[in-house]
Motif scaffolding. Structure first.
Motif, mmCIF file in Angstrom:
data_model
loop_
_atom_site.group_PDB
_atom_site.id
_atom_site.type_symbol
_atom_site.label_atom_id
_atom_site.label_comp_id
_atom_site.label_asym_id
_atom_site.label_seq_id
_atom_site.Cartn_x
_atom_site.Cartn_y
_atom_site.Cartn_z
ATOM 1 N N UNK A 123 0.838 -1.201 0.000
ATOM 2 C CA UNK A 123 0.000 0.000 0.000
ATOM 3 C C UNK A 123 0.870 1.247 0.000
ATOM 4 N N UNK A 124 0.688 2.069 -1.013
ATOM 5 C CA UNK A 124 1.463 3.302 -1.096
ATOM 6 C C UNK A 124 0.790 4.291 -2.030
ATOM 7 N N UNK A 125 1.080 5.542 -1.806
ATOM 8 C CA UNK A 125 0.758 6.629 -2.708
ATOM 9 C C UNK A 125 2.048 7.401 -2.934
ATOM 10 N N UNK A 126 2.143 8.185 -3.981
ATOM 11 C CA UNK A 126 3.419 8.860 -4.265
ATOM 12 C C UNK A 126 3.961 9.630 -3.066
ATOM 13 N N UNK A 127 5.128 9.219 -2.594
ATOM 14 C CA UNK A 127 5.762 9.905 -1.482
ATOM 15 C C UNK A 127 5.412 9.373 -0.114
ATOM 16 N N UNK A 128 4.550 8.342 -0.021
ATOM 17 C CA UNK A 128 4.187 7.821 1.293
ATOM 18 C C UNK A 128 3.789 6.350 1.183
#
Length: 424
Positions: free
Chosen positions: A59-64
């Protein structure tokens, strides 16, 4: 006076926020308009027991990246909504919550005008990131069911306790319908499941989660253009409930559930059923076998041997179950008191005053780019690849759209190279 923006993003879910992240990298003045709250559908359109379908470490989103003490576990949906909220705060996304876009059109000047609940706005660029699941699709047969039958779409189902006593009919065996049917069966309900085309895969294979295999075999990078008429395939059914397990309609039948073909209609309290259940399950079985075959082919390559050290425990034991051939169901006679419609969603772009949609109501786009300069879509199911509509992969398309905006504003014009899936 209308507010003037370089870019307006419509939708404050994972797609809209990922777009905001990349627009900030390009120093573009923008605002995110969210009709309700950040991650609203994660808050209000999930049932109580739902777990995210992919493992925590993915699980990720750009930058986190999502942090959890159980990297191989499956987060509850409430944890996902908190993660998206935390992400919005971390990137300082300029989100305006409670602002509904009522109309969008293109002005003679070439930019875009928006009529919103907070007033008028204009923008050079608009990114429509309202999500892949917009309006619940409920078949016409619902109108002909007896009034005594409780009906609910899967997006509004909460759990077994909300349903009246009696048998339950679940219509649709995609991601929602199959999991809900399993939950109801395990709660002790008598469940009828009307199947629809779907793909099934093992939750784990050779000790690795199916997501790991999809990534290694390039499944997330398969494009919609590789399918005839750009029609995406049936949904792949997985679950993260109870630590994750294989979804299999044949197991559901073996354990006492009743499997039906597609619901064709209802008249005088009788459901008419198509004779296609066996064929649908045979196709699901084939998708499972195809996955195993492809995984074995990948694992046998010398360069991949170090990735797969576990050569045991990957044999597949088929679950044999007789599938009925009922052509009708007596609702009262079978004591069916509830129907859950796991029948998917329709597009809802009535607020967009632009000739940009096909006969199915889908936006005409390529990698999110439309024929109208400065107008984009993001986060749709199979918009460009299998990963386009998934939380952890939407950032790839967002990065591409941000680069496209830069190219559109440069002297060279035109489009950048197709997505390389290496957003930098």
């Amino acid at each position: 006076m209308a507010e003037r923006w370089d870019t307006i993003i419509i939708g404050g879910g994972q797609a809209g926020l990922a777009m905001s992240y990349y627009l900030q990298q390009h120093e573009r003045k923008h605002v995110v308009l969210e009709r309700a709250r950040i991650a609203e559908r994660w808050r209000t359109e999930r049932w109580d027991s739902l777990r995210f379908q992919f493992i925590n470490q993915s699980i990720e989103l750009p930058g986190l990246s999502y942090q959890d003490p159980e990297p191989e576990g499956f987060a509850h949906y409430t944890a996902i909504s908190r993660f998206i909220e935390d992400y919005a705060a971390k990137i300082a996304a300029p989100v305006r919550q409670g602002v509904e876009v009522r109309r969008l059109w293109r002005r003679d000047a070439g930019d875009y005008a928006l009529d919103t609940s907070a007033g008028s706005m204009t923008a050079r660029h608009v990114v429509v990131a309202t999500g892949p699941f917009q309006r619940s699709m409920i078949p016409a047969a619902a109108r002909d069911l007896p009034r005594s039958v409780y009906q609910v779409h899967a997006s509004k189902y909460c759990g077994p306790d909300e349903l009246p006593r009696g048998a339950v009919l679940v219509v649709g065996s995609g991601a929602s319908g199959s999991q809900i049917a399993d939950e109801l069966q395990q709660s002790g309900r008598n469940v009828f499941l009307s199947v629809s085309p779907h793909r099934r895969v093992p939750r784990r294979y050779r000790g690795k989660d199916v997501l790991w295999w999809f990534d290694k075999m390039g499944r997330f990078e398969i494009t919609i253009d590789s399918f005839p008429e750009r029609r995406f395939p049936p949904s792949t059914v997985v679950t993260g409930v109870n630590g994750g397990y294989d979804m299999n309609v044949r197991r559901f039948a073996r354990d006492g559930g009743t499997v039906l073909g597609r619901v064709l209609g209802c008249a005088n309290g009788m459901l008419s059923i198509a004779d296609d259940a066996a064929q649908i399950l045979a196709e699901a079985d084939k998708s499972y076998d195809d996955f195993v075959s492809a995984a074995e082919t990948w694992a046998e390559k010398p360069e991949n041997l170090d990735h797969i050290r576990d050569s045991d425990g990957h044999s597949v034991t088929p679950i044999l179950a007789e599938i009925g051939d009922a052509r009708s169901v007596d609702i009262a006679g079978e004591n069916v008191s509830s129907v859950i419609w796991g029948t998917g969603y329709l597009f809802d772009y009535n607020w967009m005053d632009l000739p940009i949609f096909d006969a199915r109501g889908a936006p005409a786009q390529q990698c999110g780019v439309t024929a109208f300069p400065g107008l984009y879509f993001l986060g749709l199911h199979w918009m460009h690849t299998f990963g386009s509509g998934l939380l952890s992969y939407v950032g790839r398309d967002a990065a591409y759209i941000a680069r496209h905006m830069e190219a559109l504003g440069s002297e060279a014009l035109g489009s950048p190279a197709p997505p390389s899936w290496s957003p930098a």
